[in-house]
Enzyme design. Structure first.
Site, PDB file in Angstrom:
ATOM      1  CG  ASP A   2      24.458  24.030  10.866  1.00  0.00           C
ATOM      2  OD1 ASP A   2      25.001  23.328  11.722  1.00  0.00           O
ATOM      3  OD2 ASP A   2      23.274  23.934  10.540  1.00  0.00           O
ATOM      4  CG  ASN A  50      22.883  23.778  20.078  1.00  0.00           C
ATOM      5  OD1 ASN A  50      23.190  24.914  19.751  1.00  0.00           O
ATOM      6  ND2 ASN A  50      22.634  22.835  19.168  1.00  0.00           N
TER       7      ASN A  50
HETATM    8  C1  FPP Z   1      27.133  24.288  14.565  1.00  0.00           C
HETATM    9  O1  FPP Z   1      28.013  23.276  14.122  1.00  0.00           O
HETATM   10  C2  FPP Z   1      27.729  25.101  15.597  1.00  0.00           C
HETATM   11  C3  FPP Z   1      27.334  25.141  16.892  1.00  0.00           C
HETATM   12  C4  FPP Z   1      26.204  24.329  17.417  1.00  0.00           C
HETATM   13  C5  FPP Z   1      28.005  25.967  17.891  1.00  0.00           C
HETATM   14  C6  FPP Z   1      28.538  27.302  17.479  1.00  0.00           C
HETATM   15  C7  FPP Z   1      29.278  27.836  18.641  1.00  0.00           C
HETATM   16  C8  FPP Z   1      30.545  28.252  18.658  1.00  0.00           C
HETATM   17  C9  FPP Z   1      31.364  28.342  17.430  1.00  0.00           C
HETATM   18  C10 FPP Z   1      31.223  28.565  19.962  1.00  0.00           C
HETATM   19  C11 FPP Z   1      30.976  29.762  20.713  1.00  0.00           C
HETATM   20  C12 FPP Z   1      30.304  30.930  20.099  1.00  0.00           C
HETATM   21  C13 FPP Z   1      30.823  32.194  19.995  1.00  0.00           C
HETATM   22  C14 FPP Z   1      29.952  33.328  19.567  1.00  0.00           C
HETATM   23  C15 FPP Z   1      32.223  32.498  20.301  1.00  0.00           C
HETATM   24  P1  FPP Z   1      27.589  21.751  14.282  1.00  0.00           P
HETATM   25  O2  FPP Z   1      28.263  21.208  15.491  1.00  0.00           O
HETATM   26  O3  FPP Z   1      26.104  21.632  14.293  1.00  0.00           O
HETATM   27  O4  FPP Z   1      28.217  21.151  12.998  1.00  0.00           O
HETATM   28  P2  FPP Z   1      27.671  19.895  12.150  1.00  0.00           P
HETATM   29  O5  FPP Z   1      26.259  20.246  11.737  1.00  0.00           O
HETATM   30  O6  FPP Z   1      28.619  19.847  11.015  1.00  0.00           O
HETATM   31  O7  FPP Z   1      27.746  18.711  13.058  1.00  0.00           O
END
Ligand code: FPP
Length: 214
Positions: A2, A50
């Site tokens: 996160d 998501n």
């Molecule tokens: C959370 O940050 C992250 C995600 C929802 C996506 C994680 C996915 C990746 C990094 C890409 C692909 C995965 C791999 C294994 C290569 P957020 O967007 O919820 O951040 P925020 O809470 O600060 O808005």
């Protein structure tokens, strides 16, 4: 994982840049996990919730996932990393499903670190699917449900780390977390380094685990 969005916002960058740096953190962490000899590392990459994000962001995440697997698959093979997916990944775009199936097949015999990627994953959905499968075969017990979970065959979950200051499980490994230790850190995912992982493992090693006993 996160905090990608907030990492980007703090720097006045587009969210996609935060996700890109999130993938850089994934790459570094997977290498470190292998070098540390971790048996299993599970990453929550895309939840069933998501899909509610903008089409643009979903496509950015899928693109990053695809490029990561394409770029690092040879390294997984060379370094004895086994890939495993939990969640309904077959509902993703067909090119990604094909790529993942290919990567799963190429790494299936590896017995070093298992990298589990949760994709189109929701824990309640996983438990419901497992319960239905167990019921179709016979009595429903914790053991028969356990055997039908996407994580069947993996060792019990020891440690769950959530980054970015959120203190909740958000539909991740609810069943498996029954006796897991939890660490919540304010560090945003793109800033999470192998040193943070080492510190978390250090803290984990000081926890007294009683599994309900005394
Ligand atoms: C959370 O940050 C992250 C995600 C929802 C996506 C994680 C996915 C990746 C990094 C890409 C692909 C995965 C791999 C294994 C290569 P957020 O967007 O919820 O951040 P925020 O809470 O600060 O808005």
């Amino acid at each position: 994982m996160d905090g990608n969005g907030r990492w980007a916002k703090q720097r006045h960058l587009p969210r996609a840049m935060g996700h890109q740096r999130g993938v850089d953190a994934v790459r570094t962490l997977v290498r470190a996990a292998r070098q540390m000899g971790l048996e299993v590392l599970t990453l929550y990459a895309f939840s069933t919730e998501n899909w509610r994000r903008s089409e643009d962001e979903v496509s950015t995440l899928m693109g990053l996932l695809k490029r990561y697997i394409q770029a690092d698959l040879d390294e997984f093979v060379a370094n004895n990393v086994r890939l495993k997916i939990i969640g309904e990944y077959r509902a993703l775009a067909s090119d990604i499903v094909e790529l993942l199936d290919h990567a799963l097949e190429r790494t299936a015999q590896n017995d070093g670190t298992t990298l589990v990627v949760a994709l189109n994953y929701g824990s309640q959905d996983e438990i419901a699917r497992a319960a239905a499968k167990a019921a179709a075969k016979g009595p429903i017990t914790p053991e028969t449900i356990d055997a039908e979970l996407d994580t069947a065959g993996l060792p019990p979950l020891d440690l769950l780390i959530r980054t970015s200051g959120e203190v909740r499980l958000s539909n991740f490994l609810l069943w498996q977390a029954a006796y897991a230790e939890m660490i919540f850190t304010d560090v945003l995912w793109p800033d999470f380094t192998p040193d943070h992982l080492r510190a978390a493992l250090e803290e984990f090693s000081t926890r007294e685990r009683r599994y309900g006993g005394r």
